[in-house]
Design an enzyme around this catalytic site. Structure first.
Site, PDB file in Angstrom:
ATOM      1  N   GLU A  38       0.870  -1.160   0.000  1.00 22.45           N
ATOM      2  CA  GLU A  38       0.000   0.000   0.000  1.00 22.45           C
ATOM      3  C   GLU A  38       0.918   1.224   0.000  1.00 22.45           C
ATOM      4  O   GLU A  38       1.813   1.311   0.846  1.00 22.45           O
ATOM      5  CB  GLU A  38      -0.880  -0.002   1.255  1.00 22.45           C
ATOM      6  CG  GLU A  38      -1.906   1.099   1.191  1.00 22.45           C
ATOM      7  CD  GLU A  38      -2.793   1.193   2.436  1.00 22.45           C
ATOM      8  OE1 GLU A  38      -2.752   0.301   3.288  1.00 22.45           O
ATOM      9  OE2 GLU A  38      -3.517   2.202   2.512  1.00 22.45           O
ATOM     10  N   ARG A 264       5.443 -13.153   9.409  1.00 22.47           N
ATOM     11  CA  ARG A 264       6.135 -11.920   9.074  1.00 22.47           C
ATOM     12  C   ARG A 264       7.492 -11.868   9.773  1.00 22.47           C
ATOM     13  O   ARG A 264       7.739 -12.597  10.721  1.00 22.47           O
ATOM     14  CB  ARG A 264       5.298 -10.710   9.464  1.00 22.47           C
ATOM     15  CG  ARG A 264       5.091 -10.551  10.953  1.00 22.47           C
ATOM     16  CD  ARG A 264       3.976  -9.571  11.282  1.00 22.47           C
ATOM     17  NE  ARG A 264       4.255  -8.221  10.850  1.00 22.47           N
ATOM     18  CZ  ARG A 264       3.574  -7.586   9.877  1.00 22.47           C
ATOM     19  NH1 ARG A 264       2.592  -8.184   9.256  1.00 22.47           N
ATOM     20  NH2 ARG A 264       3.875  -6.365   9.561  1.00 22.47           N
ATOM     21  N   LYS A 274       4.565   1.210  10.354  1.00 23.15           N
ATOM     22  CA  LYS A 274       4.650   2.436   9.561  1.00 23.15           C
ATOM     23  C   LYS A 274       4.348   3.658  10.421  1.00 23.15           C
ATOM     24  O   LYS A 274       4.954   4.705  10.249  1.00 23.15           O
ATOM     25  CB  LYS A 274       3.651   2.376   8.406  1.00 23.15           C
ATOM     26  CG  LYS A 274       4.126   1.522   7.256  1.00 23.15           C
ATOM     27  CD  LYS A 274       3.082   1.518   6.146  1.00 23.15           C
ATOM     28  CE  LYS A 274       3.413   0.461   5.112  1.00 23.15           C
ATOM     29  NZ  LYS A 274       2.255   0.118   4.285  1.00 23.15           N
TER      30      LYS A 274
HETATM   31  P1  ATP Z   1      -0.032  -1.613   6.866  1.00 24.19           P
HETATM   32  O1  ATP Z   1      -0.868  -2.644   6.163  1.00 24.19           O
HETATM   33  O2  ATP Z   1      -0.157  -1.577   8.336  1.00 24.19           O
HETATM   34  O3  ATP Z   1      -0.058  -0.267   6.231  1.00 24.19           O
HETATM   35  P2  ATP Z   1       2.155  -3.261   6.004  1.00 24.19           P
HETATM   36  O4  ATP Z   1       3.534  -3.234   6.556  1.00 24.19           O
HETATM   37  O5  ATP Z   1       1.360  -4.504   6.056  1.00 24.19           O
HETATM   38  O6  ATP Z   1       1.464  -2.062   6.711  1.00 24.19           O
HETATM   39  P3  ATP Z   1       1.756  -3.244   3.150  1.00 24.19           P
HETATM   40  O7  ATP Z   1       2.069  -2.184   2.193  1.00 24.19           O
HETATM   41  O8  ATP Z   1       0.358  -3.694   3.255  1.00 24.19           O
HETATM   42  O9  ATP Z   1       2.269  -2.731   4.541  1.00 24.19           O
HETATM   43  O10 ATP Z   1       2.713  -4.480   2.920  1.00 24.19           O
HETATM   44  C1  ATP Z   1       2.974  -5.009   1.652  1.00 24.19           C
HETATM   45  C2  ATP Z   1       3.308  -6.459   1.785  1.00 24.19           C
HETATM   46  O11 ATP Z   1       4.430  -6.650   2.641  1.00 24.19           O
HETATM   47  C3  ATP Z   1       2.157  -7.246   2.376  1.00 24.19           C
HETATM   48  O12 ATP Z   1       1.977  -8.406   1.592  1.00 24.19           O
HETATM   49  C4  ATP Z   1       2.627  -7.593   3.744  1.00 24.19           C
HETATM   50  O13 ATP Z   1       2.112  -8.821   4.170  1.00 24.19           O
HETATM   51  C5  ATP Z   1       4.146  -7.639   3.593  1.00 24.19           C
HETATM   52  N1  ATP Z   1       4.807  -7.305   4.858  1.00 24.19           N
HETATM   53  C6  ATP Z   1       4.622  -6.213   5.614  1.00 24.19           C
HETATM   54  N2  ATP Z   1       5.358  -6.272   6.747  1.00 24.19           N
HETATM   55  C7  ATP Z   1       6.037  -7.448   6.706  1.00 24.19           C
HETATM   56  C8  ATP Z   1       6.955  -8.112   7.579  1.00 24.19           C
HETATM   57  N3  ATP Z   1       7.338  -7.566   8.741  1.00 24.19           N
HETATM   58  N4  ATP Z   1       7.439  -9.314   7.199  1.00 24.19           N
HETATM   59  C9  ATP Z   1       7.071  -9.860   6.037  1.00 24.19           C
HETATM   60  N5  ATP Z   1       6.206  -9.310   5.172  1.00 24.19           N
HETATM   61  C10 ATP Z   1       5.684  -8.112   5.492  1.00 24.19           C
END
Ligand code: ATP
Ligand code: MG
Length: 559
Positions: A38, A264, A274
């Protein structure tokens, strides 16, 4: 597709096993994955795990991986984030080729599918406000209650939904919900919201829309539109999977992707949310999103970590389904392992102490050829200059040393790396007793090896820089941003664990002359001090600024 060649076969994991079986059984001929950020912030090392998994699987199975911006919430998304995300994925070494997508490109199709659900009696316009909806939703132990608006006619729903789209209602006035099951044990199936009204321009599609789909409604359908075969996400989406599948079953989608979840990355001594990263930037606790102490990919890159080291780290930690913590030292070790192979060696003095070699003729300079890498002659050599006045690091001298101190002391001897053995004969101090310089005698027969002319072995070898040849520089030493392994444990403000010594800026550092012409990208091992690279923003011609990328594990075992 990826530009990275796999050098060793990738370790197996449950995702590879699943895909292997899908290929063998003929279920899929081409593997298609996606990385779906995102664009509401910068990528961090956790995202690197997801990028390496998705692009890595596509590479290894000869398939493709899409970069898809999951841009369904214009209130929080910006072009700046889109640009930096692309840059970070490229920096990691992956290439989405033709496959750059935006969920917002599917808004029209998603809208048509929302109308389809309405016509099927599977979606309705909700007039309850957010608070009422929460109250109706029930709890984990109690079924929810059906909304009084749940049984509106198809015509009324279509009319209201179209008017939502036309911008007739203010933000929050109504939402579109799926009509599934208010008594489901899975809260995600209790008539989830599909669309909300947001009067805000969108960074990718402008002001075409007044309603925006929710993540859950956009994500799986975007996967289906793109023909994603394996939709790989983190474990927190496990509970959303029944909803993901409900949409695929109830809509005329062109393909049926499958969702798989992995654990994760949780990394010690840092924060990855974030919101918290944003707070650190906004409060000025760090210098920006690319502060070298942050776990953002921009920060890691600026610090001088290599993309290869980050990929190796992601490979090392593996992919599983149980949540665990990875220690920061594992990441640091991956960086060291990579740089140990590739970084040319050089000498630098961070806290200079002048040494005058009394028996070396003034003005005489000996040019010494020093190899750039002790085990790799193919990396070439450079010239270091030995002269009467040199700099050593002030902590390589002690007036009153403890037992076992093998560096310089009055009356003691030490080998100057690539140079001679010197013996300290005296200390010159100012009126306040501060050390101004050391006086030494060198041993002319000691250039090779660590033995004196009369055959004694010296224990300590220290680095040094010729004073008249030295290049002045600023050097920044970084430590972990938090002094606690788990600052984000909850219940306490993570900021109380900030490490007050996470950066030390040293000016007036002395670098060997060869570094005047150093390529800005090259990482060097400054002997005994760690790996360093010029700061891409602050280093200027004639005024170099070097960042310490990572320390040497065994830097001070001789201490
Ligand atoms: P949010 O959804 O809270 O804004 P997010 O870190 O999940 O934050 P996204 O942009 O949705 O951000 O993440 C993009 C991809 O990265 C998603 O598929 C998510 O599952 C993966 N991702 C995010 N954080 C991690 C992590 N710590 N380890 C592995 N994959 C991650
Ligand atoms: Mg997310």
């Amino acid at each position: 597709m990826s530009t990275i060649e796999q050098t060793a076969p990738a370790a197996s994991n449950f995702l590879r096993t699943i895909i292997d079986e899908d290929v063998k059984s003929g279920r899929h001929t081409t593997i298609v994955t996606r990385f779906p950020p995102e664009p509401n912030g910068y990528l961090h090392i956790g995202h690197a795990k997801s990028i390496c998994i998705n692009f890595g699987l596509a590479r290894d199975f000869g398939g493709r991986c899409h970069l898809r911006f999951d841009d369904t919430n214009p209130a929080k998304e910006e072009q700046e984030y889109i640009d930096s995300i692309k840059e970070s994925v490229r920096w990691l070494g992956f290439d989405w080729g033709e496959n750059l997508h935006y969920a917002s490109d599917y808004f029209e199709q998603l809208y048509q599918w929302a109308e389809y659900l309405i016509r099927e009696g599977k979606a309705y316009v909700e007039d309850l406000n957010a608070e009422e909806m929460r109250a109706y939703r029930g709890t984990l132990t109690e079924a929810g209650k059906e909304s009084p608006y749940r049984n509106r006619s198809v015509e009324e729903n279509l009319d209201l939904f179209r008017r939502m789209k036309a911008g007739e209602f203010p933000d929050g006035a109504r939402v579109l919900r799926a009509r599934i099951d208010m008594a489901s044990s899975n809260m995600n199936l209790r008539d989830p919201v599909l669309y909300r009204i947001i009067h805000a321009p969108h960074p990718h599609v402008g002001d075409a829309w007044k309603i925006y789909p929710m993540y859950d409604f956009a994500h799986g359908q975007s996967d289906a539109i793109e023909g994603i075969t394996h939709s790989i996400c983190t474990l927190e989406f496990e509970d959303h999977k029944p909803l993901y599948e409900w949409f695929l079953e109830n809509l005329p989608v062109p393909s049926k992707p499958r969702q798989y979840e992995f654990a994760r990355l949780n990394l010690t001594y840092t924060v990855m949310s974030k919101r918290k990263l944003q707070e650190l930037v906004q409060l000025g606790i760090v210098s920006g999103w690319d502060d070298p102490r942050l776990p953002t990919l921009m920060g890691i890159k600026r610090r001088g970590y290599t993309a290869a080291a980050v990929r190796a780290f992601c490979e090392t930690i593996g992919v599983g389904r149980s949540d665990s913590w990875i220690d920061m030292s594992i990441l640091e070790e991956c960086v060291r392992t990579d740089l140990n192979e590739t970084a040319p060696r050089a000498m630098a003095v961070l806290r200079p102490l002048k040494v005058v070699i009394d028996n070396w003729p003034a003005g005489e300079v000996e040019e010494i050829v020093a190899p750039n890498h002790p085990q790799k002659p193919e990396m070439g050599s450079r010239t270091v200059h030995f002269s009467r006045e040199i700099w050593i690091d002030s902590d390589d001298f002690m007036e009153d040393p403890p037992k076992g101190f093998h560096r310089l002391m009055v009356g003691g001897e030490v080998k100057l790396r690539f140079g001679y053995i010197v013996k300290c004969t005296g200390v010159v101090k100012d009126e306040d007793g501060r050390i101004l310089e050391l006086r030494c005698q060198y041993d002319p027969g000691s250039r090779e090896g660590i033995h004196t002319s009369d055959g004694r072995k010296v224990k300590g070898v220290i680095h040094w820089v010729s004073a008249s040849h030295a290049v002045n520089a600023e050097v920044r030493l970084f430590d972990r941003l938090f002094s606690d392994p788990n600052p984000d444990r909850g219940g306490v403000d993570y900021k109380q664990f900030l490490n007050p010594l996470s950066v030390e800026r040293l000016s007036g550092c002395k670098l060997e002359a060869s570094l005047a012409a150093a390529d800005r990208e090259t990482r060097f091992q400054f002997e005994r001090l760690g790996y360093f690279r010029q700061d891409p923003k602050d280093s200027l011609p004639g005024q170099p600024v070097f960042n310490r990328v990572v320390t040497l594990r065994d830097a001070w075992t001789k201490k």
